[in-house]
Design a protein around this motif. Structure first.
Motif, mmCIF file in Angstrom:
data_model
loop_
_atom_site.group_PDB
_atom_site.id
_atom_site.type_symbol
_atom_site.label_atom_id
_atom_site.label_comp_id
_atom_site.label_asym_id
_atom_site.label_seq_id
_atom_site.Cartn_x
_atom_site.Cartn_y
_atom_site.Cartn_z
ATOM 1 N N GLU A 97 -6.465 27.252 -7.185
ATOM 2 C CA GLU A 97 -5.187 27.503 -7.843
ATOM 3 C C GLU A 97 -4.017 27.801 -6.925
ATOM 4 O O GLU A 97 -2.894 27.429 -7.212
ATOM 5 C CB GLU A 97 -5.347 28.631 -8.880
ATOM 6 N N LEU A 128 -8.218 31.804 -7.460
ATOM 7 C CA LEU A 128 -9.239 31.359 -8.383
ATOM 8 C C LEU A 128 -9.597 29.912 -8.044
ATOM 9 O O LEU A 128 -8.726 29.107 -7.747
ATOM 10 C CB LEU A 128 -8.729 31.413 -9.825
ATOM 11 N N ARG A 130 -11.044 26.784 -9.896
ATOM 12 C CA ARG A 130 -11.208 26.415 -11.298
ATOM 13 C C ARG A 130 -11.933 25.084 -11.407
ATOM 14 O O ARG A 130 -11.662 24.149 -10.646
ATOM 15 C CB ARG A 130 -9.826 26.317 -11.956
ATOM 16 N N THR A 141 -13.115 24.582 -19.248
ATOM 17 C CA THR A 141 -12.797 25.091 -17.916
ATOM 18 C C THR A 141 -13.428 26.449 -17.695
ATOM 19 O O THR A 141 -13.788 27.157 -18.642
ATOM 20 C CB THR A 141 -11.269 25.174 -17.716
ATOM 21 N N ALA A 143 -13.351 29.610 -14.226
ATOM 22 C CA ALA A 143 -12.806 29.868 -12.898
ATOM 23 C C ALA A 143 -13.571 31.000 -12.241
ATOM 24 O O ALA A 143 -14.187 31.839 -12.910
ATOM 25 C CB ALA A 143 -11.327 30.214 -12.990
#
Lengths: 155, 104
Positions: A97, A128, A130, A141, A143
């Motif tokens: 991210e 994070l 992900r 999703t 993470a």
């Protein structure tokens, strides 16, 4: 004599046409290769990267597992393993991210290939990681935070 | 330029476990050369495809954020020992490489 010459010329022309067809056929894969998803990979934000992938508001899922270290000493090499038990998984995308360009990889999995990808990624800083999974037209999703002590992007 | 890549493919039950190690600098284009201070031009693998006995099993796109000398592991159901695995990659400069292995 002349007739033979004609025939030879004809077959030569025929062979030429085949060669052109083969060349055209060979060109196709290269063109497909050029379809690298530039907009998604050059996106500077997670939202833009997801847009580039054609993903909107994926649902959180517990069926995706990200195996990555809690603390990565070297951000240049962070082992990441994504596995999912969601049936019919056709794609796994990995996003770090806080990287300058968050999208790391987009893995299309034809049927027969399990929902599993293992690779090593670079991370600029703690963030994070992900995983975005597409299965049966839906996206999911999850993470996991990875703490990075030495960044692996530039500088 | 393109250096050899290594593929290891083993069977675990009815699933083929395929591991690929590619030799590539994977420059993002944002890193500066320590000596000259100039940006090192981007040079990374953009696409990796794999087939087993001619059937597509993986079609991946990568960015510069994949580590240097990329490692890629994936699993394919329904393959069997003796099947031929082929892995191709193409990078952003148009360089490409191909390697094959037999599942053992």
């Amino acid at each position: 004599m002349n007739a033979l010459r004609r025939n030879v010329l004809k077959s030569a022309a025929g062979a030429g046409a085949v060669a052109v067809a083969v060349a055209a056929g060979l060109l196709k894969p290269t063109q497909a290769m050029a379809a690298w998803n530039k907009s998604a990979f050059e996106a500077k934000s997670v939202a833009d990267a997801m847009n580039g992938l054609g993903v909107t508001s994926p649902a959180d899922s517990k069926d995706i597992t990200i195996k990555a270290p809690d603390i990565a000493e070297n951000g240049a090499v962070v082992p990441v393993e994504v596995s999912t038990s969601i049936a019919g998984t056709t794609r796994i995308a990995i996003i770090a991210e806080k990287n300058g360009t968050p999208l790391v990889g987009n893995f299309n999995l034809p049927s027969g290939t399990e929902g599993f990808i293992s690779t090593r990624i670079k991370m600029g800083q703690t963030s994070l990681v992900r995983a975005v999974v597409t299965a049966g037209g839906k996206t999911y999703t999850t993470a996991k935070e990875v703490k990075v002590t030495i960044g692996g992007c530039g500088g | 330029m393109a250096q050899p890549m290594r593929i290891r493919a083993t069977m675990a039950g009815d699933v083929a476990d395929i591991k690929v190690l590619m030799n590539h600098p994977m420059e993002t284009g944002t890193r500066k050369d320590a000596k000259t201070g100039q940006l090192v031009p981007a040079h990374f693998i953009t696409e990796v495809t794999s087939t087993i006995n001619g059937k597509d099993v993986l079609n991946a796109e990568m960015g510069g954020a994949v580590s240097k000398n990329p490692f890629l592991g994936f699993k394919v159901k329904g393959a069997k020992a003796g099947d031929k695995v082929v892995v191709n990659w193409v990078d952003n400069t148009g360089d490409k490489n191909t390697a094959e292995a037999t599942i053992g």
